[in-house]
Write a protein that holds these residues in place. Structure first.
Motif, short mmCIF file in Angstrom:
data_model
loop_
_atom_site.label_atom_id
_atom_site.label_comp_id
_atom_site.label_asym_id
_atom_site.label_seq_id
_atom_site.Cartn_x
_atom_site.Cartn_y
_atom_site.Cartn_z
N LYS A 205 92.31 63.64 65.18
CA LYS A 205 92.76 64.32 63.75
C LYS A 205 92.01 63.60 62.56
O LYS A 205 91.59 64.07 61.67
N GLN A 206 91.90 62.25 62.65
CA GLN A 206 91.33 61.43 61.62
C GLN A 206 90.00 61.83 61.55
O GLN A 206 89.33 61.95 60.31
N LEU A 207 89.17 62.04 62.79
CA LEU A 207 87.68 62.18 62.79
C LEU A 207 87.66 63.58 62.13
O LEU A 207 86.67 63.82 61.23
N ARG A 208 88.37 64.54 62.43
CA ARG A 208 88.26 66.17 62.00
C ARG A 208 88.36 65.86 60.42
O ARG A 208 87.57 66.23 59.53
N GLU A 209 89.58 65.42 59.73
CA GLU A 209 89.83 65.17 58.56
C GLU A 209 88.66 64.52 57.64
O GLU A 209 88.29 64.97 56.74
N PHE A 210 88.37 63.15 58.15
CA PHE A 210 87.50 62.45 57.32
C PHE A 210 85.95 63.27 57.38
O PHE A 210 85.22 63.13 56.34
N PHE A 211 85.66 63.54 58.52
CA PHE A 211 84.28 64.21 58.66
C PHE A 211 84.04 65.56 58.62
O PHE A 211 83.02 66.33 58.68
N GLY A 212 85.04 66.32 58.29
CA GLY A 212 85.11 67.68 57.99
C GLY A 212 84.69 68.59 59.15
O GLY A 212 83.85 69.58 58.98
N ILE A 213 85.11 68.11 60.54
CA ILE A 213 84.98 68.80 61.65
C ILE A 213 85.89 69.83 61.77
O ILE A 213 87.30 69.48 61.79
N HIS A 214 85.71 71.10 62.24
CA HIS A 214 86.91 72.01 62.13
C HIS A 214 87.52 71.87 63.84
O HIS A 214 88.65 72.43 64.06
N SER A 215 86.72 71.93 64.74
CA SER A 215 87.11 72.34 66.16
C SER A 215 87.36 70.91 66.63
O SER A 215 86.94 69.88 66.64
N ILE A 216 88.67 70.97 67.39
CA ILE A 216 89.43 69.75 67.90
C ILE A 216 88.50 69.54 69.25
O ILE A 216 88.25 68.45 69.50
N ASP A 217 88.01 70.36 69.96
CA ASP A 217 87.19 70.46 71.13
C ASP A 217 85.91 69.38 70.70
O ASP A 217 85.53 68.61 71.43
N ALA A 218 85.32 69.96 69.50
CA ALA A 218 84.03 69.17 69.24
C ALA A 218 84.14 67.87 68.73
O ALA A 218 83.45 66.86 68.81
N ALA A 219 85.48 67.59 67.98
CA ALA A 219 85.75 66.35 67.72
C ALA A 219 85.75 65.30 69.01
O ALA A 219 85.58 64.11 68.94
N ASN A 220 86.46 65.87 69.92
CA ASN A 220 86.93 65.25 71.36
C ASN A 220 85.72 65.01 71.87
O ASN A 220 85.35 63.78 72.63
#
Ligand SMILES: [Zn+2]
Length: 256
Positions: A205-220
């Motif tokens: 969640k922190q990765l998505r919020e900080f780096f503006g990534i929308h997809s949970i899978d992509a962040a994962n």
């Protein structure tokens, strides 16, 4: 098994306005052979015992590479040297990548560097700036992670746009929509900024919020790619960002 087995390692950095010298000091006795292919340092003691040591030449090159990344905005030459502190050590075979010599030759070596790099590249202010930057990089754990993240730009920032625009992530590549600059490895630098400025751990969640990534899978996928150590179950996994993060992440990129 005896006192000769003790070795001390120091990383020393000599900075002046003309150049930066990375010095690796080794206190090892015996005959030292540096193998350029296996990247090993082999020490043969007078009694014939053979031992392997981390190769100081390779270590120094790694430090130099690290510093070149940090100081890419300065045109300061970054050079390296390995110094053998033990005067009874015999420096045998070694590649010509980096100078290696006994400590007694240090003064002469510095002299030759001043002869080679005659121009002052850094101002006094820049020298201070660099020293502070290095100190802050050296002791990341001592920096309080209490800076409100609304006070600095978040995300992966475009180096070609002076870090003013945020890059967008798609299919493993970060791209700047202003200048079209694209890079995969730029993420390492940005994540290291996050590590220093925000906290030394990160969740999906922190990765998505900080780096503006929308997809949970992509962040994962992104988090798992670098094999960061983690704690917690799948959904609440907390990844710990290792020290020297940019260096750590390097081997995981496709292009390197
Ligand atoms: Zn840009």
């Amino acid at each position: 098994m005896n006192s000769a087995q003790h070795s001390h390692q120091f990383d020393t950095l000599f900075i002046c306005s003309n150049f930066m010298l990375v010095v690796e000091i080794k206190n090892i006795n015996g005959r030292l052979d540096f193998d350029d292919i296996t990247h090993q340092c082999i020490r043969t003691k007078p009694d014939g015992t053979v031992e392997g040591f981390p190769n100081a030449l390779t270590q120094t090159q790694r430090h130099m590479q690290f510093l070149k990344v940090i100081f890419q905005n300065y045109s300061l030459p970054i050079v390296g040297a390995v110094i053998i502190a033990n005067s009874s050590a015999i420096i045998a075979s070694h590649p010509n990548t980096i100078p290696i010599f006994h400590v007694s030759a240090l003064q002469k070596h510095l002299h030759s560097l001043f002869k080679k790099y005659t121009h002052a590249i850094l101002s006094d202010e820049q020298l201070t700036e660099i020293a502070q930057l290095l100190l802050s990089r050296q002791q990341p754990s001592k920096i309080p992670a209490a800076i409100d993240s609304s006070r600095f730009r978040q995300g992966v920032l475009c180096p070609k746009c002076k870090y003013k625009s945020q890059m967008h992530y798609a299919r493993g590549i970060w791209r700047c929509l202003y200048c079209q600059y694209a890079s995969e490895e730029i993420f390492a630098e940005a994540l290291q900024d996050y590590q220093y400025l925000v906290r030394p751990t990160i969740t999906n969640k922190q990765l998505r919020e900080f780096f503006g990534i929308h997809s949970i899978d992509a962040a994962n996928r992104l988090l798992r790619k670098f094999q960061f150590p983690y704690t917690g179950s799948y959904k609440n996994r907390v990844y710990r960002l290792p020290e020297n993060l940019v260096e750590y992440m390097k081997p995981f990129f496709r292009t390197s």
